[in-house]
Design a protein around this motif. Structure first.
Motif, PDB file in Angstrom:
ATOM      1  N   ALA A 122       0.541  -1.345  -0.088  1.00 13.30           N
ATOM      2  CA  ALA A 122      -0.171   0.035  -0.417  1.00 13.30           C
ATOM      3  C   ALA A 122       0.434   1.454  -0.214  1.00 13.30           C
ATOM      4  CB  ALA A 122      -0.144  -0.298   1.100  1.00 13.30           C
ATOM      5  N   GLY A 123       0.431   2.139  -0.622  1.00  8.77           N
ATOM      6  CA  GLY A 123       0.875   3.539  -1.277  1.00  8.77           C
ATOM      7  C   GLY A 123       2.434   3.252  -1.799  1.00  8.77           C
ATOM      8  N   SER A 124       2.677   2.267  -2.544  1.00  3.34           N
ATOM      9  CA  SER A 124       3.738   2.236  -3.368  1.00  3.34           C
ATOM     10  C   SER A 124       4.068   3.331  -4.565  1.00  3.34           C
ATOM     11  CB  SER A 124       3.886   0.625  -3.996  1.00  3.34           C
ATOM     12  OG  SER A 124       4.069  -0.261  -2.804  1.00  3.34           O
ATOM     13  N   ASN A 125       4.942   3.838  -5.203  1.00  4.21           N
ATOM     14  CA  ASN A 125       4.992   4.808  -6.357  1.00  4.21           C
ATOM     15  C   ASN A 125       4.888   3.494  -7.305  1.00  4.21           C
ATOM     16  OD1 ASN A 125       5.438   6.314  -8.469  1.00  4.21           O
ATOM     17  ND2 ASN A 125       7.151   7.036  -7.344  1.00  4.21           N
ATOM     18  N   TRP A 126       4.217   2.699  -8.630  1.00  2.00           N
ATOM     19  CA  TRP A 126       4.323   1.465  -9.306  1.00  2.00           C
ATOM     20  C   TRP A 126       3.151   2.627 -10.944  1.00  2.00           C
ATOM     21  CZ3 TRP A 126       0.935  -1.591 -10.945  1.00  2.00           C
ATOM     22  CH2 TRP A 126      -0.715  -1.747 -10.213  1.00  2.00           C
ATOM     23  N   ALA A 127       4.245   2.109 -11.557  1.00  2.00           N
ATOM     24  CA  ALA A 127       4.167   1.622 -13.040  1.00  2.00           C
ATOM     25  C   ALA A 127       3.840   0.545 -13.652  1.00  2.00           C
ATOM     26  CB  ALA A 127       4.238   3.161 -13.837  1.00  2.00           C
ATOM     27  N   LEU A 128       2.682   0.274 -14.513  1.00  2.00           N
ATOM     28  CA  LEU A 128       2.958  -0.625 -15.674  1.00  2.00           C
ATOM     29  C   LEU A 128       2.483  -0.340 -16.294  1.00  2.00           C
ATOM     30  CD1 LEU A 128       3.298  -4.229 -14.785  1.00  2.00           C
ATOM     31  CD2 LEU A 128       0.459  -4.194 -14.912  1.00  2.00           C
ATOM     32  N   HIS A 129       3.665  -1.136 -17.187  1.00  2.00           N
ATOM     33  CA  HIS A 129       3.582  -0.957 -19.051  1.00  2.00           C
ATOM     34  C   HIS A 129       3.631  -2.014 -19.760  1.00  2.00           C
ATOM     35  CE1 HIS A 129       2.980   3.791 -18.956  1.00  2.00           C
ATOM     36  NE2 HIS A 129       3.686   3.595 -18.188  1.00  2.00           N
ATOM     37  N   ASN A 130       2.876  -2.151 -21.466  1.00  2.00           N
ATOM     38  CA  ASN A 130       3.150  -2.974 -21.948  1.00  2.00           C
ATOM     39  C   ASN A 130       4.035  -2.570 -23.047  1.00  2.00           C
ATOM     40  OD1 ASN A 130       2.764  -5.215 -24.232  1.00  2.00           O
ATOM     41  ND2 ASN A 130       1.451  -5.270 -24.222  1.00  2.00           N
ATOM     42  N   THR A 131       6.058  -3.373 -23.224  1.00  2.00           N
ATOM     43  CA  THR A 131       6.465  -2.748 -23.900  1.00  2.00           C
ATOM     44  C   THR A 131       6.578  -3.919 -25.062  1.00  2.00           C
ATOM     45  OG1 THR A 131       8.065  -3.812 -22.193  1.00  2.00           O
ATOM     46  CG2 THR A 131       7.302  -1.212 -22.353  1.00  2.00           C
ATOM     47  N   SER A 132       5.923  -4.500 -25.638  1.00  2.00           N
ATOM     48  CA  SER A 132       6.154  -5.959 -26.398  1.00  2.00           C
ATOM     49  C   SER A 132       5.251  -5.307 -27.442  1.00  2.00           C
ATOM     50  CB  SER A 132       5.773  -6.451 -25.624  1.00  2.00           C
ATOM     51  OG  SER A 132       4.760  -7.234 -25.658  1.00  2.00           O
ATOM     52  N   GLU A 133       5.345  -6.133 -28.308  1.00  2.00           N
ATOM     53  CA  GLU A 133       4.732  -6.077 -29.293  1.00  2.00           C
ATOM     54  C   GLU A 133       3.325  -7.063 -29.459  1.00  2.00           C
ATOM     55  OE1 GLU A 133       7.184  -6.102 -33.352  1.00  2.00           O
ATOM     56  OE2 GLU A 133       8.310  -4.431 -32.392  1.00  2.00           O
ATOM     57  N   ALA A 134       3.560  -7.672 -28.673  1.00  2.00           N
ATOM     58  CA  ALA A 134       2.184  -8.957 -28.097  1.00  2.00           C
ATOM     59  C   ALA A 134       1.075  -8.331 -27.402  1.00  2.00           C
ATOM     60  CB  ALA A 134       2.597 -10.108 -28.477  1.00  2.00           C
ATOM     61  N   THR A 135      -0.320  -8.167 -26.908  1.00  2.00           N
ATOM     62  CA  THR A 135      -1.183  -7.912 -26.117  1.00  2.00           C
ATOM     63  C   THR A 135      -0.722  -8.875 -24.503  1.00  2.00           C
ATOM     64  OG1 THR A 135      -2.899  -8.102 -27.437  1.00  2.00           O
ATOM     65  CG2 THR A 135      -3.256  -8.668 -25.192  1.00  2.00           C
ATOM     66  N   ALA A 136      -0.549  -8.375 -23.377  1.00  2.00           N
ATOM     67  CA  ALA A 136      -0.158  -9.343 -22.180  1.00  2.00           C
ATOM     68  C   ALA A 136      -1.501  -8.979 -21.577  1.00  2.00           C
ATOM     69  CB  ALA A 136       1.179  -8.361 -21.891  1.00  2.00           C
ATOM     70  N   SER A 137      -1.750 -10.157 -20.889  1.00  2.00           N
ATOM     71  CA  SER A 137      -3.194 -10.124 -19.659  1.00  2.00           C
ATOM     72  C   SER A 137      -2.575 -10.628 -18.605  1.00  2.00           C
ATOM     73  CB  SER A 137      -3.376 -11.382 -20.077  1.00  2.00           C
ATOM     74  OG  SER A 137      -4.399 -11.598 -19.165  1.00  2.00           O
ATOM     75  N   ALA A 152       5.432  -3.923  10.555  1.00  2.00           N
ATOM     76  CA  ALA A 152       5.959  -3.292   9.604  1.00  2.00           C
ATOM     77  C   ALA A 152       4.854  -3.566   8.449  1.00  2.00           C
ATOM     78  CB  ALA A 152       7.553  -3.439   9.422  1.00  2.00           C
ATOM     79  N   LYS A 153       4.946  -2.399   7.644  1.00  2.00           N
ATOM     80  CA  LYS A 153       4.614  -3.299   5.940  1.00  2.00           C
ATOM     81  C   LYS A 153       4.992  -3.569   5.365  1.00  2.00           C
ATOM     82  CE  LYS A 153       2.881   0.730   4.584  1.00  2.00           C
ATOM     83  NZ  LYS A 153       2.245   2.339   3.554  1.00  2.00           N
ATOM     84  N   PRO A 154       4.110  -4.579   4.911  1.00  2.00           N
ATOM     85  CA  PRO A 154       5.495  -5.939   4.304  1.00  2.00           C
ATOM     86  C   PRO A 154       6.580  -5.078   2.768  1.00  2.00           C
ATOM     87  CG  PRO A 154       2.741  -6.792   3.857  1.00  2.00           C
ATOM     88  CD  PRO A 154       2.673  -4.278   4.660  1.00  2.00           C
ATOM     89  N   GLN A 155       7.273  -5.794   2.799  1.00  2.00           N
ATOM     90  CA  GLN A 155       7.538  -5.031   1.744  1.00  2.00           C
ATOM     91  C   GLN A 155       7.803  -5.404   0.349  1.00  2.00           C
ATOM     92  OE1 GLN A 155      10.842  -3.222   2.243  1.00  2.00           O
ATOM     93  NE2 GLN A 155       9.768  -3.208   3.783  1.00  2.00           N
ATOM     94  N   ALA A 156       7.811  -4.623  -0.873  1.00  2.00           N
ATOM     95  CA  ALA A 156       7.917  -5.435  -2.180  1.00  2.00           C
ATOM     96  C   ALA A 156       8.502  -6.573  -2.623  1.00  2.00           C
ATOM     97  CB  ALA A 156       7.728  -4.102  -2.860  1.00  2.00           C
TER      98      ALA A 156
END
Length: 274
Positions: A122-137, A152-156
Motif C-alpha cells: 500500500a502506498g507504493s509508487n508504481w507504473a505498469l506498461h506493455n512495451t512488447s509487440e504482443a497483447t499481455a494479460s 511493519a508494512k510488507p516489503q515489495a
C-alpha cells in the motif's frame, strides 16, 4: 510438479445460434463465473490507463465476500498506466498469465513474464506498461492493508512461479501442493496469494470450512468442486468466489493437472465493530 500454462480469456461475443444455458451461478455462499461469461460485453476500463480493458471478477459485497477485488486485465502493445492505483491504502498483487510487462516499482524496473507475481505494498509508487509487440494479460488482486501493533508494512517483491518450489501437502503422495508467493510465517501480510496444484486423482478429502474468503481462478485443467452443498464442474478459465465459511472440497478430474490461483485473507483479528 506441473508448472504449466495459464488460461487467459480472449473475449469475443457468442453467436445468436448459441444456447444460453450455462454454468454461471450466484448464491448467498458462493459464485461461479465460467470462462464463457468473459466476453467483450462484460469488460470495462479504468481512468488513468490506456490500451487496456478488464473483467471485474470480484469486488467487495456486503454480506458476501468483503475484503478484496480481483480483475483480469488485458493490455495492448504500448498500453499501461503511470498512475494505476487510485487508493493509497490498497495493496496489490499482479500475476502475469500472458505476455511481457514492464513494472516500475519505487524506482526499480522489473520485467514480468508469464508466471511472474509482483507484490505491491500500500502506498507504493508504481507504473505498469506493455512495451512488447504482443497483447499481455494479468490478474490484479487488491485489498486494503490492515495494520497491526508492532507489525511493519510488507516489503515489495517480484517472483516467478517457476522459481518457487511447491510445498507438498502431507500424506498426499505429491498429488496436492501449493506454490506460495508470500511466506506464511510473515505476519506483515494480511493476504496470501498462492497457486494450488492437484495431479489427476488428487482431492481435498474433507469439507474445508473456515473464516477466510477465497477467489479461485482456474489456470489449467478441470475438476469437480464442492461449494457449500453443491458439486460443480469447473475448467480452465472459470472463477470461483467464496464467502467466509463456505464449505469446499474437490476431486481433480484429469487427464492433466488441475491448478488455480488462490486468494485468501489471513493473520488479523476479526473486527468487532462495523
Amino acid at each position: 510438479m506441473s508448472q504449466g500454462s495459464y488460461f487467459t480469456p480472449k473475449g469475443g461475443h457468442p453467436g445468436q445460434d448459441q444456447l444460453l444455458t450455462g454454468r454461471a451461478v450466484f448464491t448467498d455462499a458462493y459464485a461461479v463465473l465460467p470462462q464463457g461469461t468473459m466476453m467483450d460485453i462484460t469488460t470495462s476500463c479504468l481512468p488513468g490507463w490506456h490500451g487496456m480493458r478488464m473483467w471485474v471478477i470480484a469486488r467487495p459485497l456486503t454480506g458476501f465476500a468483503e475484503t478484496f477485488s480481483q480483475y483480469i486485465v488485458e493490455l495492448q502493445p504500448g498500453g499501461g498506466s503511470d498512475t494505476p492505483e487510485s487508493d493509497a491504502a490498497a495493496q496489490g498483487g499482479i500475476f502475469d498469465t500472458e505476455g511481457t510487462l514492464e513494472l516500475s516499482l519505487d524506482g526499480t524496473t522489473h520485467v514480468l513474464t508469464s508466471g511472474s507475481f509482483a507484490y505491491l505494498p500500500a502506498g507504493s509508487n508504481w507504473a505498469l506498461h506493455n512495451t512488447s509487440e504482443a497483447t499481455a494479460s494479468f490478474h490484479w488482486i487488491r485489498k486494503r492493508w490492515q495494520a497491526a501493533p508492532g507489525v511493519a508494512k510488507p516489503q515489495a517483491f517480484v517472483r516467478n512461479e517457476r522459481d518457487i518450489s511447491p510445498n507438498v501437502m502431507p500424506d498426499t503422495e505429491g498429488r496436492w501442493a501449493t506454490t506460495r508467493f508470500m511466506d506464511p510465517d510473515d505476519m506483515s501480510h494480511d493476504m496470501h496469494v498462492t497457486i494450488v496444484t492437484f495431479l489427476p486423482g488428487g482431492v481435498i478429502p474433507f469439507a474445508e470450512t473456515h473464516v477466510m474468503e477465497h477467489g479461485l481462478y482456474v489456470l489449467e485443467g478441470k475438476a469437480v468442486y464442492r461449494l457449500n452443498q453443491d458439486w460443480v464442474e469447473v475448467e480452465a478459465g472459470d472463477f470461483m468466489w467464496l464467502r467466509a465459511f463456505c464449505p469446499q472440497a474437490c476431486y481433480a478430474g484429469g487427464p492433466g493437472p488441475f491448478r488455480y490461483l488462490l486468494y485468501k485473507d489471513v493473520n488479523r483479528h476479526m473486527p468487532l465493530t462495523l
